[in-house]
Design an enzyme around this catalytic site. Structure first.
Site, PDB file in Angstrom:
ATOM      1  N   GLU A  48       0.744  -1.380   0.132  1.00 41.05           N
ATOM      2  CA  GLU A  48      -0.019   0.068   0.093  1.00 41.05           C
ATOM      3  C   GLU A  48       0.912   1.050   0.078  1.00 41.05           C
ATOM      4  O   GLU A  48       1.467   1.464   1.059  1.00 41.05           O
ATOM      5  CB  GLU A  48      -0.847   0.098   1.289  1.00 41.05           C
ATOM      6  CG  GLU A  48      -1.879  -1.268   1.432  1.00 41.05           C
ATOM      7  CD  GLU A  48      -3.219  -1.090   0.283  1.00 41.05           C
ATOM      8  OE1 GLU A  48      -3.341  -0.101  -0.425  1.00 41.05           O
ATOM      9  OE2 GLU A  48      -3.934  -1.906   0.168  1.00 41.05           O
TER      10      GLU A  48
ATOM     11  N   CYS B  94      -2.362   9.148   2.524  1.00 38.40           N
ATOM     12  CA  CYS B  94      -2.032   8.662   1.091  1.00 38.40           C
ATOM     13  C   CYS B  94      -3.027   9.189   0.155  1.00 38.40           C
ATOM     14  O   CYS B  94      -2.403   9.185  -1.152  1.00 38.40           O
ATOM     15  CB  CYS B  94      -1.897   7.225   1.235  1.00 38.40           C
ATOM     16  SG  CYS B  94      -3.315   6.486   1.960  1.00 38.40           S
TER      17      CYS B  94
END
Ligand code: NAD
Length: 479
Positions: free
Chosen positions: A249, A283
């Site tokens: 990720e 993110c």
């Protein structure tokens, strides 16, 4: 130093120190919060040995459910204290940390529920020539030992997103949290032990990526790595894994599009939150905002108004919206990128100031297409607003980075929404909300340099198990 609370490594239920001390600081006041102890190479090896042995006796799904459920209850019961601990070690406002703590409850609860739903499928094997008398089905078995490497920007919930599914799937798990934020990870491990998890199934090794994270990755007895962090670190880890599986990720340069038919006020308010929450250290933080020229002035006015209402300051103060960045160095880097964009012709609409690790919410226009702020992950409370007229061209721009995590689009037009959904090359496309939108049970993960594999307990369990085919033939042959 010795009076500070200790954050220790956890191996086989024992909390261990080493000679390598590290002070964890309050990210706003700079005051020392705790002393953490970097794991030695021998500790990492021991943690894997213990996890390997423990993984040979997996818990049954009901036991996994009960333990993970009990941890969800403990997080809920300790909500305020956990949120405060995370606010201090990360610098995120306690308001945001309360939200993250509530999300961690959901992550553990969903992991618990999914532990009871791990199934396989019946294979219609009789349809194959010569297989008419056989039976076939699949089962999912634990991978064994999961290594979980986590970033600073979600010290509790991202750890929960790795530990919850790894244990729900029947694995042992060893956590290597960010050295900036080890306190919440240690608290979660303690809750797992308190809930009755066999001690060999949870390990904690502390310290930096090099050497501690690398040692975990390089130990071939770790069957699966689940990593969240920067693309650079993700690529370095991927390169060392060989045939071992992983979830990566990684970073993004997140974009949100606002079309001329959007609800401009709602879009601007959501974008302000999506760009500046946690000082932009998310993110999926809104970093590039593409606004239709017809609504540009109205949108910019509302976005600036929303930004100016945000309260900056001590993350422990309940009225604070935005605390410091993770370090002064990170804030200085963000400031440099803003200055560089201005040198290339950009104009600051609001913000642009830095004091120590505090960076004010910053909105820029006229940013050059090749400025770092439009091409690389800023991970800061800085958003660039770019006007557009042509939807196809703007979709090309959004796609034109090496990344592909999530994007958002605000529109009332179904065709526009569907076009965006089909053509934005992302792990997720969010309609009428920003790129920075996530529910913990949904599948979540990127494409391209944003990584591979999927989070969300149901999907992570799929990643952290192996599918095995069982093919059966009657012992007496065909009848
Ligand atoms: P980072 O890459 O610096 O560190 C992440 C973790 O990896 C830390 O625990 C670190 O110690 C470890 N690490 C670093 N190099 C390593 C190596 N070579 N081997 C093993 N371990 C290593 O990231 P960060 O600054 O803590 O977090 C910010 C980054 O995380 C941003 O790029 C952000 O986009 C990304 N992120 C992505 C997601 C997502 O879901 N895609 C979510 C949160 C954060």
């Amino acid at each position: 130093m010795t009076d500070l609370p200790a954050v220790e490594n956890l191996i086989n239920g024992e909390w261990l120190r080493s000679d390598h001390e590290r002070t964890v600081h309050h990210k706003f006041t700079g005051a020392p919060l705790a002393t953490s102890y970097d794991a030695t190479p021998a500790m990492v090896t021991n943690a894997v040995t213990v996890a390997r042995a423990a993984s040979r006796t997996p818990l049954n799904p009901l036991q996994r459910y009960e333990i993970l459920r009990a941890v969800a209850d403990q997080i809920a019961a300790n909500r305020e204290q956990l949120a405060l601990d995370v606010a201090r070690e990360s610098g995120f406002s306690v308001k945001d940390c309360l939200g993250d703590t509530d999300r961690a409850v959901q992550t553990m609860l969903t992991s618990a529920e999914e532990a009871k739903r791990i199934d396989g499928e019946v294979v219609p094997i009789q349809a194959a020539p010569g297989f008419a008398h056989r039976l076939a089905f699949t089962i999912r078995t634990p991978v064994g030992v999961v290594g979980a490497i986590t970033p600073f920007n979600s010290p509790l919930n991202t750890v929960a997103h790795k530990v919850g599914p790894a244990l729900a799937a029947g694995n042992a798990v060893i956590v290597k949290p960010s050295p900036f934020t080890p306190i919440a990870a240690a608290a979660l491990c303690r809750m797992l032990l308190d809930a009755g998890l066999p001690p060999g199934l949870i390990g904690l090794v502390l310290g930096p990526g090099d050497p501690v994270g690398q040692a975990l990755v390089d130990d071939e007895r770790v069957d699966f790595i689940t990593f969240t962090g920067s693309t650079a670190a993700g690529k370095a880890i991927s390169a060392r894994l060989g045939m071992r599986r992983a979830t990566m990720e990684c970073g993004n340069v997140s974009a949100t599009i606002v079309c001329r038919d959007a609800d401009v006020l709602s879009a601007a308010q959501q974008c302000a939150r999506g760009a500046f929450r946690k000082s932009g250290q998310v993110c999926t933080s809104v970093q590039r905002l593409y606004i239709h020229t017809d609504v540009l002035d109205e949108f910019l006015g509302e976005l600036s108004a929303a930004a100016s209402k945000l309260v900056l300051g001590d993350p422990e103060d309940p009225s604070t919206d935005i605390g410091p960045m993770i370090s002064e160095a990170a804030a200085k880097r963000a400031e440099e990128w803003v200055h560089a964009a201005v040198d290339q012709g950009a104009r600051i609409v609001t913000g642009g100031d830095r004091t120590g690790p505090m960076m004010s919410p910053t909105i820029l226009v006229d940013v050059a297409p090749d400025a770092r702020l439009l091409c690389e992950e800023a991970f800061a409370p800085v958003v660039s607003v770019v006007p557009f007229d042509d939807l196809d061209a703007v979709i090309d721009k959004v796609n034109d980075t090496p990344y592909g995590l999530q994007a958002g689009i605000f529109t009332r037009d179904l065709d526009t929404a569907l076009t965006a959904a089909k053509t934005l090359r992302m792990g997720g496309v969010v309609i009428n909300s920003t790129s920075s939108t996530r529910a913990d049970l949904m599948p979540y993960g990127g494409v391209k340099d944003s990584g591979y594999g999927t989070e969300g307990p149901r999907y992570a369990i799929r990643d952290m198990t192996e599918e095995r085919l069982i093919l059966m033939e009657p012992a007496g042959g065909s009848r």
